[in-house]
Design a protein around this motif. Structure first.
Motif: not given
Length: 544
Positions: A86-113
């Motif tokens: 379980x995890x619940x949070x509001x994540x900000x897309x960082x300067x590299x275009x990533x969000x960080x998900x615990x146990x998963x790591x950085x996910x590059x979401x910049x540019x995704x529709x």
């Protein structure tokens, strides 16, 4: 519209002469007399589009998203994981275009529709959590940005907003485009000094088209200098000063913006070419391709004094199929020219008019709109009512779809009017001289719609029986008789077995209307009115 608009020109006018003759045009060329008072034509007109910037955009920032929005740096994404983890949070897309998900790591979401975001995040989660973990990702807020607005605007500066806000929001925040010096068709969006998009606001004003842009911090919106323009007024839907790009333009292109009134038939054009003022007054069709120079002033005119009209004539007459008559000609003027054939019925002449057909169509559409609103907004009071209303609404929608296809004929009723001959004719009128009729038609809700030889001894009941009798869907309480001259008679059931001498005549149509089966009295009344309107306007019975 690719060549729309140029720089401010001052047109000086001293004397404009028009030589007008039917079917001809003249061009007067005059030298400017600098000693005479200067008059600036069109200077009083607004710049086309200046009404855009009155706060309607800056007061309504757009924080929402559509499916095509692409995630960018600074956006906020609400993420929920549930199941074995379980995890619940509001994540900000960082300067590299990533969000960080615990146990998963950085996910590059910049540019995704936006429409693909949830599945995109879920695929990355599944790479770590193979089973029993689900994910839901949703854009929470777009990135706050600050955008430079400069060039020919009223208040250049740096303005805050969101990356999802339109260019119009930022232009409005800067007070709008300067009327005297700014361009509505030359607006650039720059990113790091390079042109990202060029915008022509006429595309938005005329067609509603606006490029979908996601602005970033530090982007610049630059309004260019005003291009050349012409001023246009008179018989147009939108008077104003209209820009264009290039040394000249054509009136036809400008009218894509200004939209001429249907009755406009002449153009009065004043412009300066090579330091020489030229004034012309020409038919609109010829003026459409006339070259216009910066500063030209155009006035569209509905000039009926020199125009003629054309009237089509069909039926039992010898002679031409169309008559060209002077403007202001009456019906009697035309009748005096006709040569009737032996079998013609001049007492049943029919006149059809486009303007009448248009009004009939508008009235029909209004009635259909009101019926549709009535059917779709009724609220059920019980569960059984809900099912009944649903069925009725579907039936009414089907009827409305068919009714919208009806095309009124626009018949002008000439009967019972001793002054009909004094009626002015209109361009495009159609006169029909019918054959002397010997039949009666029975149409609508009968078993065998047909035409029968007229017999003055027959009653309406006799004609219905000869057509096979009423169908199961017939309204047997009233019949409508449409006469050749456009008049109608509504006959109640109590008179069906009367001979109706003088009422029922050769050439008539006996219309059997459908029975309206609706639970609501108002719907029944509305549908009945529409059915009668269609029957009279189109000489046809529409089923329900």
């Amino acid at each position: 519209m690719a060549t729309l608009l140029t720089h401010t020109g001052r047109v000086l006018i001293l004397l404009i002469s028009w030589a007008i003759a039917a079917g001809a045009w003249s061009l007067d060329t005059q030298q400017l007399d600098k000693e005479h008072q200067q008059i600036e034509l069109g200077d009083h007109l607004p710049a086309f589009g200046e009404s855009l910037f009155k706060g309607a955009f800056k007061d309504q920032p757009f924080r929402g998203f559509n499916g095509g929005y692409r995630v960018t740096v600074g956006d906020q994404i609400a993420l929920q994981l549930w199941g074995a983890y379980s995890f619940n949070a509001v994540l900000t897309v960082d300067a590299q275009g990533n969000i960080f998900i615990p146990e998963v790591g950085p996910v590059h979401v910049a540019g995704v529709e936006n429409g693909d975001l949830n599945n995109f995040v879920l695929r990355h989660v599944k790479r770590v959590f193979k089973n029993n973990v689900q994910a839901y990702a949703n854009l929470e807020a777009s990135q706050p940005v600050k955008v430079f607005v400069t060039g020919y605007v009223k208040s250049p500066g740096l303005y805050p907003g969101f990356s999802s806000d339109s260019v119009l929001y930022y232009l409005d925040s800067a007070g709008g485009i300067s009327r005297e010096s700014g361009s509505f068709i030359d607006i650039k969006v720059l990113r790091q000094g390079k042109e990202l998009q060029r915008i022509n606001l006429y595309n938005f004003l005329v067609d509603g088209r606006m490029p979908a842009l996601q602005l970033r911090n530090g982007d610049s919106i630059v309004v260019g200098a005003r291009q050349g323009f012409i001023s246009i007024e008179g018989a147009v839907q939108e008077s104003g000063q209209i820009e264009f790009i290039g040394p000249t333009t054509q009136l036809g292109e400008m009218l894509m913006v200004a939209k001429p009134d249907p009755q406009a038939n002449y153009a009065r054009i004043t412009q300066v070419i090579d330091d020489e003022q030229q004034a012309s007054y020409i038919p609109l069709q010829e003026a459409l391709l006339a070259p216009l120079h910066p500063g030209a002033h155009v006035e569209l005119v509905s000039d009926s004094d020199i125009s003629s009209i054309s009237v089509r004539v069909n039926g039992e007459v010898d002679g031409p199929a169309a008559y060209v008559l002077p403007y202001g000609a009456t019906l009697q003027d035309l009748l005096d020219k006709l040569r009737y054939r032996d079998n013609a019925d001049p007492f049943a002449i029919q006149l059809y008019r486009k303007s009448v057909a248009k009004k009939q169509k508008v009235a029909l559409e209004r009635s259909l709109d009101a019926l549709e609103m009535e059917a779709l907004t009724r609220q059920p009071t019980t569960t059984s009512d809900k099912a009944s209303l649903k069925d009725t609404a579907a039936m009414i929608q089907n009827f409305i779809t068919k009714a919208r296809k009806a095309r009124p004929r626009g018949q002008v009723v000439l009967a019972n009017n001793d002054n009909a001959g004094d009626m002015l004719l209109e361009d495009g009128d159609e006169l029909v001289v019918p054959l002397r009729a010997s039949t009666v038609s029975v149409v609508g809700e009968v078993i065998f719609p047909t035409s029968l030889v007229f017999n003055e001894r027959n009653t309406l009941e006799d004609y219905i029986e000869l057509a096979g009798g009423f169908s199961n869907n017939a309204d047997t309480k009233e019949l409508v008789v449409l006469h050749m001259d456009g008049t109608i008679s509504r006959i109640k059931q109590s008179k069906f077995d009367n001979r109706l001498k003088g009422v029922l005549r050769p050439g008539d149509e006996i219309m059997v209307m459908p029975k309206i089966q609706a639970s609501e009295l108002q719907v029944t009344k509305d549908v009945t009115e529409i059915l009668y309107r269609i029957a009279v306007g189109t000489a046809a019975v529409l089923s329900f």
